[in-house]
Write a protein that holds these residues in place. Structure first.
Motif, mmCIF file in Angstrom:
data_model
loop_
_atom_site.group_PDB
_atom_site.id
_atom_site.type_symbol
_atom_site.label_atom_id
_atom_site.label_comp_id
_atom_site.label_asym_id
_atom_site.label_seq_id
_atom_site.Cartn_x
_atom_site.Cartn_y
_atom_site.Cartn_z
ATOM 1 N N GLY A 636 0.814 -1.206 0.000
ATOM 2 C CA GLY A 636 0.000 0.000 0.000
ATOM 3 C C GLY A 636 0.852 1.261 0.000
ATOM 4 N N PHE A 637 1.935 1.253 0.738
ATOM 5 C CA PHE A 637 2.830 2.412 0.771
ATOM 6 C C PHE A 637 3.453 2.642 -0.597
ATOM 7 C CE2 PHE A 637 7.097 4.208 1.803
ATOM 8 C CZ PHE A 637 6.658 5.436 2.289
ATOM 9 N N SER A 638 3.888 1.562 -1.259
ATOM 10 C CA SER A 638 4.490 1.683 -2.593
ATOM 11 C C SER A 638 3.482 2.222 -3.593
ATOM 12 C CB SER A 638 5.014 0.316 -3.037
ATOM 13 O OG SER A 638 5.436 0.347 -4.374
ATOM 14 N N GLN A 639 2.259 1.711 -3.534
ATOM 15 C CA GLN A 639 1.237 2.174 -4.468
ATOM 16 C C GLN A 639 0.856 3.632 -4.198
ATOM 17 O OE1 GLN A 639 -1.945 -0.642 -4.090
ATOM 18 N NE2 GLN A 639 -0.710 -2.373 -4.883
ATOM 19 N N PHE A 640 0.828 3.980 -2.913
ATOM 20 C CA PHE A 640 0.455 5.365 -2.575
ATOM 21 C C PHE A 640 1.457 6.360 -3.162
ATOM 22 C CE2 PHE A 640 0.833 8.965 0.439
ATOM 23 C CZ PHE A 640 -0.427 9.505 0.277
ATOM 24 N N LEU A 641 2.748 6.027 -3.101
ATOM 25 C CA LEU A 641 3.767 6.919 -3.652
ATOM 26 C C LEU A 641 4.039 6.658 -5.134
ATOM 27 C CD1 LEU A 641 6.369 6.982 -0.744
ATOM 28 C CD2 LEU A 641 4.579 8.645 -1.265
ATOM 29 N N ASN A 642 3.404 5.569 -5.642
ATOM 30 C CA ASN A 642 3.604 5.208 -7.052
ATOM 31 C C ASN A 642 5.082 5.001 -7.364
ATOM 32 O OD1 ASN A 642 2.722 4.536 -9.602
ATOM 33 N ND2 ASN A 642 2.799 6.664 -10.372
ATOM 34 N N LEU A 643 5.750 4.342 -6.417
ATOM 35 C CA LEU A 643 7.172 4.036 -6.590
ATOM 36 C C LEU A 643 7.353 2.527 -6.492
ATOM 37 C CD1 LEU A 643 8.827 6.849 -4.453
ATOM 38 C CD2 LEU A 643 8.818 6.658 -6.941
ATOM 39 N N GLU A 644 7.583 1.912 -7.634
ATOM 40 C CA GLU A 644 7.753 0.465 -7.678
ATOM 41 C C GLU A 644 8.959 0.029 -6.868
ATOM 42 O OE1 GLU A 644 6.085 -2.898 -8.710
ATOM 43 O OE2 GLU A 644 5.058 -1.038 -9.200
ATOM 44 N N GLU A 645 9.958 0.899 -6.746
ATOM 45 C CA GLU A 645 11.185 0.568 -6.029
ATOM 46 C C GLU A 645 10.940 0.350 -4.532
ATOM 47 O OE1 GLU A 645 12.214 2.856 -9.685
ATOM 48 O OE2 GLU A 645 10.713 2.974 -8.080
ATOM 49 N N LEU A 646 9.816 0.801 -4.017
ATOM 50 C CA LEU A 646 9.526 0.672 -2.589
ATOM 51 C C LEU A 646 8.656 -0.549 -2.266
ATOM 52 C CD1 LEU A 646 8.898 4.396 -1.564
ATOM 53 C CD2 LEU A 646 11.005 3.052 -1.453
ATOM 54 N N ARG A 647 8.505 -1.449 -3.219
ATOM 55 C CA ARG A 647 7.750 -2.684 -2.929
ATOM 56 C C ARG A 647 8.548 -3.607 -2.002
ATOM 57 N NH1 ARG A 647 3.279 -2.986 -6.172
ATOM 58 N NH2 ARG A 647 2.952 -5.179 -5.621
ATOM 59 N N ASP A 648 9.850 -3.450 -1.996
ATOM 60 C CA ASP A 648 10.721 -4.135 -1.031
ATOM 61 C C ASP A 648 11.459 -3.066 -0.246
ATOM 62 O OD1 ASP A 648 10.001 -6.636 -1.955
ATOM 63 O OD2 ASP A 648 11.610 -6.699 -3.434
ATOM 64 N N LEU A 649 11.150 -2.980 1.050
ATOM 65 C CA LEU A 649 11.790 -1.961 1.877
ATOM 66 C C LEU A 649 12.951 -2.612 2.631
ATOM 67 C CD1 LEU A 649 8.641 -0.190 3.406
ATOM 68 C CD2 LEU A 649 9.860 0.326 1.277
ATOM 69 N N GLN A 650 14.147 -2.145 2.359
ATOM 70 C CA GLN A 650 15.336 -2.698 2.986
ATOM 71 C C GLN A 650 15.951 -1.663 3.914
ATOM 72 O OE1 GLN A 650 18.074 -4.531 0.296
ATOM 73 N NE2 GLN A 650 16.476 -5.673 -0.803
ATOM 74 N N PHE A 651 16.398 -2.156 5.083
ATOM 75 C CA PHE A 651 16.967 -1.269 6.093
ATOM 76 C C PHE A 651 18.245 -1.895 6.631
ATOM 77 C CE2 PHE A 651 12.360 -0.937 6.227
ATOM 78 C CZ PHE A 651 12.163 0.426 6.049
ATOM 79 N N SER A 652 19.226 -1.069 6.809
ATOM 80 C CA SER A 652 20.427 -1.564 7.491
ATOM 81 C C SER A 652 20.127 -1.774 8.966
ATOM 82 C CB SER A 652 21.591 -0.585 7.312
ATOM 83 O OG SER A 652 21.239 0.700 7.825
#
Length: 796
Positions: A636-652
């Motif tokens: 939902g967050f990725s779709q809301f921002l329309n950023l496909e790159e945020l479909r996988d959220l990676q964090f150090s």
């Protein structure tokens, strides 16, 4: 030869002469008149009752027949004894000396009426003292009594009753409608009756449809004898009026069969044989919901009683209750006062399935669903006084051989030995098996008959599968979904468990080298617990799981309704993905990384609503090298921002703190990643509801992609070029809703405008008002005042 022939001829002739002489003397000495004159006064004086006698017949070989003998009741209202015939046989030899000696008396078809009167006396009670009373009143016989008396003497050595009948009437319980019991087909015989030697006797009869047979010997001198008793189909319920008040319930049916022998002597009684109680139909007052129906109880025994020593020796007693067998042997002393037992009870090879079928189904209806099987062997030594039954247990042994019950669709099996001594018990080689699982159990318990019972246990296993134990239990709730309680009984609302008041004091350990739960391996599981005053304390629960470790301590107060609990949890270095896959299967594949948690939790209640209201706690969480993907929140967050790159959220690293109160988890966290940085703040409800503000910062590359024309993001960039996107998340974890946080955007835009204005002013005005190079601090007062005024307006 001729000489001997003459001798035998003389003897034969002599016998003939004697026989003729006896016949002549019998005719002379025994006449009906003399018999009547001898018998009637003697009987009436002894019985103090009217005696009637019919025809009298005298025969040399058949004896004296007294016909139609009637002995009336005291009031003369009806017969007490009536016999068709009384046969008196006499000895021939005394006839040669002018004496008539009667040595056999036999009653033919007598009818005897015995009654217990309303005052609890019997209709024959007066006979016991009649002789003594009359003896004191008897006058001295006249001088010529010997000459006038009839030469008839009674020296009875044989008595008998043929086809007799005894009717017993009891007016003592109900004077208007007496209870009646009939003893029919009565056959009694006793021969060779002697005061010095034992003599045989037998009794046969029928009582209310049952048969009775007694054969034995009696000794008057020794005051004892022996007898073999056989009773068939004796109906005990016919005699219920005599024990109904003492019986703790209602007896519907009971038949008794006896086959036993008894020997009695001076001060001792010995007996052996079989007793069978069958067709038992009994409803006990304490167990009205579990009536005893169609039950058989058999006893095969051998006992000896020393009356002088007041002691009973039980050589053997074999009990069989519908196939449930038990053996008893030992002794009971001090019979007349406070009985003192010293016996051993053994239950050999008890088949639990057969035993369950042998007892009333209502009594074990709760166990029927467990479908128990396997065998038990028990041996128990009981010693002590009967007034303290709980202290009778001295020692014993209970052996379990493959004892199984059905629980949760599984059939665990228990084998091993329990050793009892006094008020304590300890296990030996006790093993629990459940499918491929096997655990060794060490158990000790003390103060079994007091409060509290003290229990100590130790459970060890090399490998144990947890899944079979949890079959049928409710599945763990997925994040965002409300846990569903097990349905309550129809028509009854769910209620909290407790409070509990267990008379227990316990401690124990559980050590499992490898436990498996849905494929997740928990290694080196180690737990130590104690239960004191109904407070359960888990002092330690540790183990290795998913590459990391966990440790926990907890307390549960059983004294409160719904329980009250408190726990401390520490998780270090655990891989999140396999743990989430097991405990939140619907979120499987959405969370990755190495997880550290440190938290404290407390609450009361076991129902979902109670947990939501009362659960409280706080803690810290760290997720290193983490990745969030696939969940409704991330998508939902990725779709809301329309950023496909945020479909996988990676964090150090993702870290934060949380507080649980009033049914919500308050968050304060910080996520750091290559393309995204967030500082989620807000709360998540235990019902899955969301109210979280994401202070999201997107990398410069994604910021440019978010707004290619730069008309929007130019006001939402920080000094490093990261786009600042404040997002408000509401709804639920299953169905999240995203919106821009307008209040945060307004503040960010205002700040950005101020920064731009300040920059322009700095370039166009303030830089020109700056003092000349080489003249620091020499700015004119008017210029300084202008600079301070602009800073106050712009905030810098």
């Amino acid at each position: 030869m001729k000489k001997f022939g003459k001798i035998f001829g003389l003897i034969a002739a002599l016998l003939v002469v004697l026989a003729i002489a006896a016949a002549v003397l019998a005719k002379f000495l025994i006449t009906p008149e003399r018999v009547r004159d001898a018998v009637l006064p003697l009987a009436q004086k002894a019985l103090q009752r009217e005696v009637q006698l019919g025809e009298i017949e005298v025969s040399l070989f058949s004896g004296i027949n007294l016909k139609n003998l009637v002995i009336q009741e005291r009031d003369g209202s009806e017969p007490f004894v009536a016999a068709d015939q009384v046969v008196l046989r006499y000895q021939l030899w005394p006839l040669l000396f002018g004496q008539v000696v009667i040595d056999e008396v036999r009653l033919v078809a007598p009818k005897i009426r015995v009654a217990r009167l309303a005052d609890k006396s019997f209709n024959f009670s007066d006979l016991a003292g009649a002789g003594a009373q009359e003896e004191g009143k008897a006058e001295a016989p006249p001088a010529d009594a010997d000459k006038a008396a009839t030469p008839i003497n009674l020296l009875v050595s044989q008595v008998g009753i043929d086809n007799g009948e005894l009717m017993f009437l009891d007016y003592g319980i109900n004077a208007q409608a007496p209870y009646r019991y009939k003893l029919s087909e009565l056959q009694v015989s006793a021969r060779d009756i002697s005061l010095e030697k034992s003599f045989p006797f037998s009794v046969k009869s029928r009582l209310n449809g049952s048969t009775l047979a007694i054969d034995g010997e009696a000794s008057i001198k020794e005051q004892g004898g022996r007898a073999k008793v056989q009773v068939t189909n004796f109906d005990v319920t016919a005699f219920a009026p005599y024990f109904r008040e003492q019986l703790p319930g209602k007896l519907g049916s009971l038949k008794v069969d006896l086959d036993l022998e008894a020997q009695a002597g001076a001060g001792s009684v010995a007996s052996n044989g079989k007793i069978l109680l069958r067709d038992i139909d009994l409803v006990l007052e304490a167990m009205q919901d579990a009536p005893i129906r169609d039950t058989r109880l058999g006893l095969e025994y051998r006992i000896r009683t020393d009356l002088a020593a007041s002691r009973l020796d039980i050589e053997t007693a074999k009990v069989d209750l519908n196939g449930i067998k038990a053996d008893l042997a030992g002794k009971v002393e001090n019979l007349k006062a406070k009985p003192l037992l010293d016996v051993t009870l053994a239950i050999p090879d008890l088949d639990l399935r057969s035993a369950l079928a042998a007892v009333p189904k209502e009594l074990v209806q709760g166990a029927a669903g467990l479908n128990p099987s396997g065998k038990l062997n028990a041996r128990i030594h009981l010693a002590g006084t009967t007034d303290a039954p709980l202290k009778l247990l001295q020692e014993g042994q209970l052996t379990l051989d493959g004892v199984q019950v059905t629980a949760g669709g599984e059939r665990p099996s228990l084998s091993g030995v329990f050793s009892l001594k006094g008020d304590s018990v300890a296990s030996d080689n006790l093993q629990l098996k459940l499918g491929d699982n096997q655990a060794n159990i060490g158990l000790k318990a003390g103060n079994l008959f007091g409060k509290p019972i003290v229990i100590s246990s130790a459970v060890t296993s090399e490998r144990f599968l947890i899944d079979p134990l949890l079959k049928g239990a409710a599945a763990p709730a997925v994040a965002g979904e409300e846990a569903k309680p097990a349905p309550a009984a129809k028509g009854a609302p769910a209620s909290e468990i407790g409070p509990f008041d267990l008379p227990l004091k316990a401690d124990g350990t559980v050590k499992i080298k490898q436990a498996l739960y849905q494929g997740l391996s928990i290694d080196n599981f180690d737990m130590a617990y104690r239960l004191i005053d109904n407070v359960l304390t888990i002092d330690k629960m540790t183990g290795n799981v998913a590459g990391g470790t966990f440790s926990e301590t907890a307390t549960v107060d059983l004294r409160k309704k719904g329980l009250a609990y408190k726990t401390n949890l520490n998780v270090q270095g655990v891989k999140a993905e396999p743990v989430v896959a097991v405990f939140m299967p619907k979120a499987s594949g959405t969370v990755f990384g190495t997880l550290n948690i440190n938290g404290e939790f407390s609450g009361t209640g076991t129902l979902p609503d109670a947990i939501k209201r009362s659960l409280g706690g706080n803690g810290k969480l760290v997720l290193a090298d983490g990745k969030l993907t696939g969940s409704n929140l991330v998508q939902g967050f990725s779709q809301f921002l329309n950023l496909e790159e945020l479909r996988d959220l990676q964090f150090s690293q993702a870290k934060g703190s949380f507080t649980v109160e009033n049914g919500r988890v308050k968050l304060s966290s910080d996520f750091s990643g290559k393309d995204l940085r967030m500082a989620p703040q807000g709360s998540v409800g235990l019902d899955g509801s969301l109210d979280v503000r994401l202070d999201a910062r997107i990398s410069p590359a994604l910021t440019d992609k978010l707004d290619k024309k730069g008309k929007f993001t130019q006001f939402l960039k920080d000094q490093e070029g990261w786009g600042q996107v404040p997002v408000l998340v509401t709804g639920t974890a299953a169905r999240p809703s995203f919106a821009l946080d307008t209040s945060a955007i307004k503040g960010q835009v205002e700040q950005k405008v101020k920064q731009e204005v300040q920059k322009k002013l700095q370039e166009k005005v303030l830089d020109k008002l700056a003092p000349a190079e080489g003249e620091p601090g020499k700015e004119e007062p008017a210029k300084q005042l202008l600079r301070d005024t602009l800073k106050g307006i712009l905030g810098n």
